[in-house]
Motif scaffolding. Structure first.
Motif, PDB file in Angstrom:
ATOM      1  N   PHE A 132      21.600  47.632  34.172  1.00 55.89           N
ATOM      2  CA  PHE A 132      21.767  46.369  34.876  1.00 55.89           C
ATOM      3  C   PHE A 132      22.934  46.487  35.849  1.00 55.89           C
ATOM      4  CE2 PHE A 132      19.167  44.636  31.557  1.00 55.89           C
ATOM      5  CZ  PHE A 132      18.593  43.501  32.095  1.00 55.89           C
ATOM      6  N   VAL A 133      22.886  45.689  36.899  1.00 49.03           N
ATOM      7  CA  VAL A 133      24.016  45.556  37.812  1.00 49.03           C
ATOM      8  C   VAL A 133      24.605  44.166  37.609  1.00 49.03           C
ATOM      9  CG1 VAL A 133      24.745  45.484  40.217  1.00 49.03           C
ATOM     10  CG2 VAL A 133      23.047  47.131  39.500  1.00 49.03           C
ATOM     11  N   PHE A 134      25.920  44.106  37.438  1.00 51.19           N
ATOM     12  CA  PHE A 134      26.598  42.836  37.261  1.00 51.19           C
ATOM     13  C   PHE A 134      27.418  42.515  38.501  1.00 51.19           C
ATOM     14  CE2 PHE A 134      25.720  44.112  32.966  1.00 51.19           C
ATOM     15  CZ  PHE A 134      25.400  42.922  32.332  1.00 51.19           C
ATOM     16  N   PHE A 135      27.425  41.249  38.863  1.00 47.28           N
ATOM     17  CA  PHE A 135      28.194  40.766  40.009  1.00 47.28           C
ATOM     18  C   PHE A 135      29.208  39.753  39.489  1.00 47.28           C
ATOM     19  CE2 PHE A 135      23.944  41.914  41.274  1.00 47.28           C
ATOM     20  CZ  PHE A 135      24.148  42.724  42.388  1.00 47.28           C
ATOM     21  N   LEU A 136      30.486  40.083  39.629  1.00 47.07           N
ATOM     22  CA  LEU A 136      31.559  39.223  39.145  1.00 47.07           C
ATOM     23  C   LEU A 136      32.235  38.557  40.327  1.00 47.07           C
ATOM     24  CD1 LEU A 136      33.114  41.671  36.535  1.00 47.07           C
ATOM     25  CD2 LEU A 136      31.195  40.109  36.259  1.00 47.07           C
ATOM     26  N   THR A 137      32.610  37.304  40.143  1.00 47.72           N
ATOM     27  CA  THR A 137      33.154  36.542  41.255  1.00 47.72           C
ATOM     28  C   THR A 137      34.630  36.802  41.475  1.00 47.72           C
ATOM     29  OG1 THR A 137      33.676  34.703  39.803  1.00 47.72           O
ATOM     30  CG2 THR A 137      31.534  34.664  40.871  1.00 47.72           C
ATOM     31  N   ALA A 138      35.059  36.543  42.700  1.00 55.09           N
ATOM     32  CA  ALA A 138      36.485  36.526  43.024  1.00 55.09           C
ATOM     33  C   ALA A 138      37.034  35.146  42.681  1.00 55.09           C
ATOM     34  CB  ALA A 138      36.691  36.835  44.511  1.00 55.09           C
ATOM     35  N   ASP A 139      38.356  35.007  42.725  1.00 53.49           N
ATOM     36  CA  ASP A 139      38.985  33.738  42.368  1.00 53.49           C
ATOM     37  C   ASP A 139      38.593  32.606  43.303  1.00 53.49           C
ATOM     38  OD1 ASP A 139      40.226  34.995  40.298  1.00 53.49           O
ATOM     39  OD2 ASP A 139      42.082  35.364  41.391  1.00 53.49           O
ATOM     40  N   SER A 140      38.109  32.952  44.496  1.00 53.17           N
ATOM     41  CA  SER A 140      37.758  31.924  45.465  1.00 53.17           C
ATOM     42  C   SER A 140      36.429  31.250  45.156  1.00 53.17           C
ATOM     43  CB  SER A 140      37.692  32.531  46.874  1.00 53.17           C
ATOM     44  OG  SER A 140      36.712  33.556  46.909  1.00 53.17           O
ATOM     45  N   MET A 141      35.759  31.695  44.103  1.00 52.38           N
ATOM     46  CA  MET A 141      34.462  31.125  43.769  1.00 52.38           C
ATOM     47  C   MET A 141      34.478  30.630  42.326  1.00 52.38           C
ATOM     48  SD  MET A 141      32.005  33.930  45.597  1.00 52.38           S
ATOM     49  CE  MET A 141      30.550  32.930  45.391  1.00 52.38           C
ATOM     50  N   PRO A 142      35.149  29.524  42.032  1.00 57.89           N
ATOM     51  CA  PRO A 142      35.350  29.108  40.652  1.00 57.89           C
ATOM     52  C   PRO A 142      34.104  28.546  39.973  1.00 57.89           C
ATOM     53  CG  PRO A 142      36.215  27.467  42.148  1.00 57.89           C
ATOM     54  CD  PRO A 142      35.798  28.621  42.992  1.00 57.89           C
ATOM     55  N   PHE A 143      33.059  28.251  40.722  1.00 53.11           N
ATOM     56  CA  PHE A 143      31.896  27.629  40.101  1.00 53.11           C
ATOM     57  C   PHE A 143      30.812  28.635  39.729  1.00 53.11           C
ATOM     58  CE2 PHE A 143      33.884  24.390  42.774  1.00 53.11           C
ATOM     59  CZ  PHE A 143      34.184  23.466  41.794  1.00 53.11           C
ATOM     60  N   GLU A 144      31.069  29.918  39.950  1.00 55.50           N
ATOM     61  CA  GLU A 144      30.128  30.959  39.545  1.00 55.50           C
ATOM     62  C   GLU A 144      30.839  31.890  38.568  1.00 55.50           C
ATOM     63  OE1 GLU A 144      26.958  31.445  40.349  1.00 55.50           O
ATOM     64  OE2 GLU A 144      26.762  29.832  41.809  1.00 55.50           O
TER      65      GLU A 144
END
Length: 213
Positions: A132-144
């Motif tokens: 699987f590939v996981f996509f983790l958010t940066a701090d600028s995207m708090p709702f994901e």
């Protein structure tokens, strides 16, 4: 908790969930609470059923029951959409978390949902059947909190993501559950990863293949 959902620049026809998922509400909002915190862990206990969006056009309404206390809000929008922001009484919230008094919230909660996703494509070296590939958010995207994509047999993958900065990692885990322990392990120093800037309605291709963690 009473609120309003605003679809910003929606497509002419709002996407519908797959037929096999019809019995699970796809367009809804739910309060998850009370929210109790421990070191490096967050526990949620659900209260009540999700409230469906009611209405037509660009605005929908909801009324959800939540236990008093510090609660987290979870919003499930139509397919290929994302939560772009939440306001309470006109004030933007940094996170979709609420402090609910016993009498309930008197201020209107407004959830903005957008559809201008971007697409990310790439390849994984030595991909396996459960990669699987996981996509983790940066701090600028708090709702994901994160998203995942299955890697095809030839090592290729593609995923639709909200605009913004993301960290991309590949793992041999067959479970795409994004819990705090998985995220902490994948963000540990030494793990190979890639950073990508997703732009609205554009395709971003990773220039170099990722290796498995």
């Amino acid at each position: 908790v009473q609120g309003r959902v605003v679809y910003e620049d929606p497509p002419e026809e709002i996407p519908k969930p797959p037929e096999e998922q019809a019995r699970f509400p796809q367009f809804n909002v739910a309060a998850i609470g009370p929210l109790a915190r421990e070191t490096n862990k967050v526990f949620y206990s659900c209260r009540g059923e999700p409230a469906l969006f009611v209405g037509e056009g660009k605005e929908r309404f909801f009324d959800v029951t939540a236990a008093p206390g510090h609660c987290a809000l979870r919003v499930k929008g139509p397919p290929d959409s994302y939560v772009a922001g939440v306001t309470l009484g006109g004030r933007p919230l940094e996170k979709a978390e609420l402090s609910i008094p016993p009498e309930g919230l008197q201020q209107e909660l407004v959830v903005r949902i957008r559809f201008d996703l971007g697409e990310v494509t790439g390849r994984i070296e030595d991909a396996q059947s459960d990669t699987f590939v996981f996509f983790l958010t940066a701090d600028s995207m708090p709702f994901e909190t994160g998203r995942s994509a299955k890697v095809e047999a030839d090592g290729s993958f593609r995923a639709k993501l909200p605009p913004g900065a993301w960290t991309v990692l590949a793992t041999g885990s067959a479970s795409p559950i994004m819990n705090n322990e998985v995220i902490a392990r994948m963000r540990a120093p030494g793990n190979r990863r890639s950073r990508v800037e997703v732009k609205p309605n554009e395709v971003t291709r990773l220039t170099a293949p990722l290796g498995l963690e």
